[in-house]
Design a protein around this motif. Structure first.
Motif, PDB file in Angstrom:
ATOM      1  N   GLY A  48       0.892  -1.284   0.076  1.00 29.99           N
ATOM      2  CA  GLY A  48      -0.064   0.152   0.066  1.00 29.99           C
ATOM      3  C   GLY A  48       0.893   1.289   0.081  1.00 29.99           C
ATOM      4  N   THR A  49       2.182   1.211   0.111  1.00 31.19           N
ATOM      5  CA  THR A  49       2.933   2.564   0.321  1.00 31.19           C
ATOM      6  C   THR A  49       3.813   2.499  -1.148  1.00 31.19           C
ATOM      7  N   GLY A  50       3.925   1.484  -1.889  1.00 33.40           N
ATOM      8  CA  GLY A  50       4.819   1.842  -3.032  1.00 33.40           C
ATOM      9  C   GLY A  50       6.294   1.768  -2.824  1.00 33.40           C
ATOM     10  N   LYS A  51       6.578   1.688  -1.228  1.00 34.14           N
ATOM     11  CA  LYS A  51       8.008   1.966  -1.196  1.00 34.14           C
ATOM     12  C   LYS A  51       8.758   0.544  -1.179  1.00 34.14           C
ATOM     13  N   VAL A  52       9.724   0.478  -1.908  1.00 35.01           N
ATOM     14  CA  VAL A  52      10.690  -0.678  -2.081  1.00 35.01           C
ATOM     15  C   VAL A  52      12.032  -0.563  -1.537  1.00 35.01           C
ATOM     16  N   GLU A  53      12.451  -1.314  -0.623  1.00 32.24           N
ATOM     17  CA  GLU A  53      14.131  -1.067  -0.369  1.00 32.24           C
ATOM     18  C   GLU A  53      14.958  -2.345  -0.886  1.00 32.24           C
ATOM     19  N   ALA A  54      15.832  -2.100  -1.123  1.00 30.68           N
ATOM     20  CA  ALA A  54      16.824  -3.376  -1.488  1.00 30.68           C
ATOM     21  C   ALA A  54      18.084  -3.156  -1.018  1.00 30.68           C
ATOM     22  N   GLU A  55      18.868  -4.389  -0.621  1.00 32.68           N
ATOM     23  CA  GLU A  55      20.174  -4.303   0.224  1.00 32.68           C
ATOM     24  C   GLU A  55      20.749  -5.764  -0.249  1.00 32.68           C
ATOM     25  N   ILE A  56      21.981  -5.549  -0.334  1.00 35.06           N
ATOM     26  CA  ILE A  56      22.861  -6.822  -0.477  1.00 35.06           C
ATOM     27  C   ILE A  56      23.990  -6.922   0.549  1.00 35.06           C
ATOM     28  N   ARG A  57      24.204  -8.026   1.214  1.00 32.39           N
ATOM     29  CA  ARG A  57      24.846  -8.423   2.331  1.00 32.39           C
ATOM     30  C   ARG A  57      25.946  -9.407   2.056  1.00 32.39           C
ATOM     31  N   TYR A  58      27.183  -9.516   2.338  1.00 29.70           N
ATOM     32  CA  TYR A  58      28.148 -10.415   2.057  1.00 29.70           C
ATOM     33  C   TYR A  58      28.613 -11.225   3.370  1.00 29.70           C
ATOM     34  N   PHE A  59      28.661 -12.636   2.936  1.00 25.88           N
ATOM     35  CA  PHE A  59      28.970 -13.570   4.392  1.00 25.88           C
ATOM     36  C   PHE A  59      30.371 -14.275   3.695  1.00 25.88           C
ATOM     37  N   LEU A  60      31.040 -14.384   4.705  1.00 29.22           N
ATOM     38  CA  LEU A  60      32.402 -15.273   4.603  1.00 29.22           C
ATOM     39  C   LEU A  60      32.342 -16.578   5.404  1.00 29.22           C
ATOM     40  N   THR A  61      32.636 -17.513   4.834  1.00 33.07           N
ATOM     41  CA  THR A  61      32.422 -18.769   5.658  1.00 33.07           C
ATOM     42  C   THR A  61      33.340 -19.886   5.164  1.00 33.07           C
ATOM     43  N   SER A  62      33.755 -20.505   6.365  1.00 33.84           N
ATOM     44  CA  SER A  62      34.799 -21.847   6.307  1.00 33.84           C
ATOM     45  C   SER A  62      34.062 -23.006   5.985  1.00 33.84           C
ATOM     46  N   CYS A  63      32.941 -22.984   5.949  1.00 30.70           N
ATOM     47  CA  CYS A  63      31.828 -24.262   5.652  1.00 30.70           C
ATOM     48  C   CYS A  63      31.936 -24.700   4.334  1.00 30.70           C
ATOM     49  N   GLY A  64      32.238 -25.951   4.029  1.00 37.52           N
ATOM     50  CA  GLY A  64      32.573 -26.530   2.804  1.00 37.52           C
ATOM     51  C   GLY A  64      31.351 -27.324   2.282  1.00 37.52           C
ATOM     52  N   ASP A  65      30.103 -27.321   3.139  1.00 38.61           N
ATOM     53  CA  ASP A  65      28.953 -28.031   2.880  1.00 38.61           C
ATOM     54  C   ASP A  65      28.203 -27.305   1.779  1.00 38.61           C
ATOM     55  N   ASP A  66      27.149 -28.143   1.271  1.00 38.63           N
ATOM     56  CA  ASP A  66      26.193 -27.794   0.360  1.00 38.63           C
ATOM     57  C   ASP A  66      25.592 -26.644   0.552  1.00 38.63           C
ATOM     58  N   PRO A  67      25.627 -25.461  -0.279  1.00 31.78           N
ATOM     59  CA  PRO A  67      25.192 -24.332  -0.085  1.00 31.78           C
ATOM     60  C   PRO A  67      23.772 -24.036   0.587  1.00 31.78           C
ATOM     61  N   ALA A  68      23.056 -25.346   0.571  1.00 33.54           N
ATOM     62  CA  ALA A  68      21.575 -25.483   1.249  1.00 33.54           C
ATOM     63  C   ALA A  68      21.984 -25.185   2.712  1.00 33.54           C
ATOM     64  N   VAL A  69      22.953 -25.760   3.139  1.00 30.53           N
ATOM     65  CA  VAL A  69      23.429 -25.858   4.659  1.00 30.53           C
ATOM     66  C   VAL A  69      23.519 -24.381   5.208  1.00 30.53           C
ATOM     67  N   LEU A  70      24.251 -23.659   4.277  1.00 34.08           N
ATOM     68  CA  LEU A  70      24.506 -22.092   4.528  1.00 34.08           C
ATOM     69  C   LEU A  70      23.307 -21.365   4.463  1.00 34.08           C
ATOM     70  N   VAL A  71      22.505 -21.740   3.408  1.00 34.03           N
ATOM     71  CA  VAL A  71      21.205 -20.786   3.319  1.00 34.03           C
ATOM     72  C   VAL A  71      20.181 -21.257   4.516  1.00 34.03           C
ATOM     73  N   ARG A  72      20.135 -22.254   5.106  1.00 34.63           N
ATOM     74  CA  ARG A  72      19.397 -22.623   6.321  1.00 34.63           C
ATOM     75  C   ARG A  72      19.846 -21.936   7.544  1.00 34.63           C
TER      76      ARG A  72
END
Length: 204
Positions: free
Chosen positions: A99-123
């Protein structure tokens, strides 16, 4: 937890993996990650595909989140000092308030030592989102944050920080059963009450 190489090293020394947010105060490392993902994922014709892409709807907000994971980004020279870094992730969040028409966008970056499937990181990141969403809802109910007309990014961040500090102060007051919003109003109207909850936190 702060995104610091020393903290990452201590986590790895205990046999655990780290997943830390890389913020703009990391200068060259942040800019290198931003430029890399702009070139490989976000730029026109880049061709990068997200490992996660979904919409969430609730509390009058529609949020789209995309997660990109790129093991090759660990080779970026400004990231060379991170202990056992395996993958760099970019998380794009696009929020719209109904109802406001307001849209916000943001990009964040993560560093990880985890070598698992990306699905694990997404969870793991999604668990953080659930906490973040709950906090935003409380801030909107208590402070009407979504109605704020502040557009300057620095001012908006400073006000968001002050709201979170105020929310923590009133949330620690267990002397009654009134809502957080009523306690916030009470602190605004009653200087003695405001000073009491501030003093209580100072001596905690």
């Amino acid at each position: 937890m702060g995104c610091q190489k020393g903290i990452a090293a201590r986590i790895r020394a205990k046999g655990a993996d780290y997943l830390l947010v890389l913020k703009a105060n990391h200068g060259r490392a942040f800019e290198a990650a931003r430029e890399h993902f702009e070139r490989t994922c976000f730029g026109r014709g880049s061709g990068g595909r997200p490992v996660f892409d979904a919409f969430d709807e609730g509390h009058g907000r529609l949020v789209r989140r995309r997660v990109f994971a790129d093991p090759a980004a660990k080779e970026l020279e400004p990231l060379s000092g991170w202990p056992e870094l395996t993958t760099v992730l970019a998380v794009e969040t696009i929020r719209g308030v109904a109802g406001t028409g307001k849209v916000e966008a943001e990009i964040r970056y993560f560093l990880t030592s985890c070598g698992d499937d990306p699905a694990v990181l997404v969870r793991a990141i999604r668990r953080h989102w659930s906490i973040e969403n709950a906090l935003h809802w409380v801030l909107d109910i208590t402070f009407r944050e979504d109605d704020s007309r502040v557009r300057d990014r620095t001012a908006a961040r400073n006000l968001a920080l002050l709201r979170k500090i105020a929310l923590n102060l009133v949330a620690r007051d267990r002397s009654g059963r009134t809502s957080l919003r009523r306690r916030r109003k009470k602190a605004a109207w009653n200087d003695d009450y405001m000073l009491r909850i501030i003093a209580r936190q100072a001596h905690a």
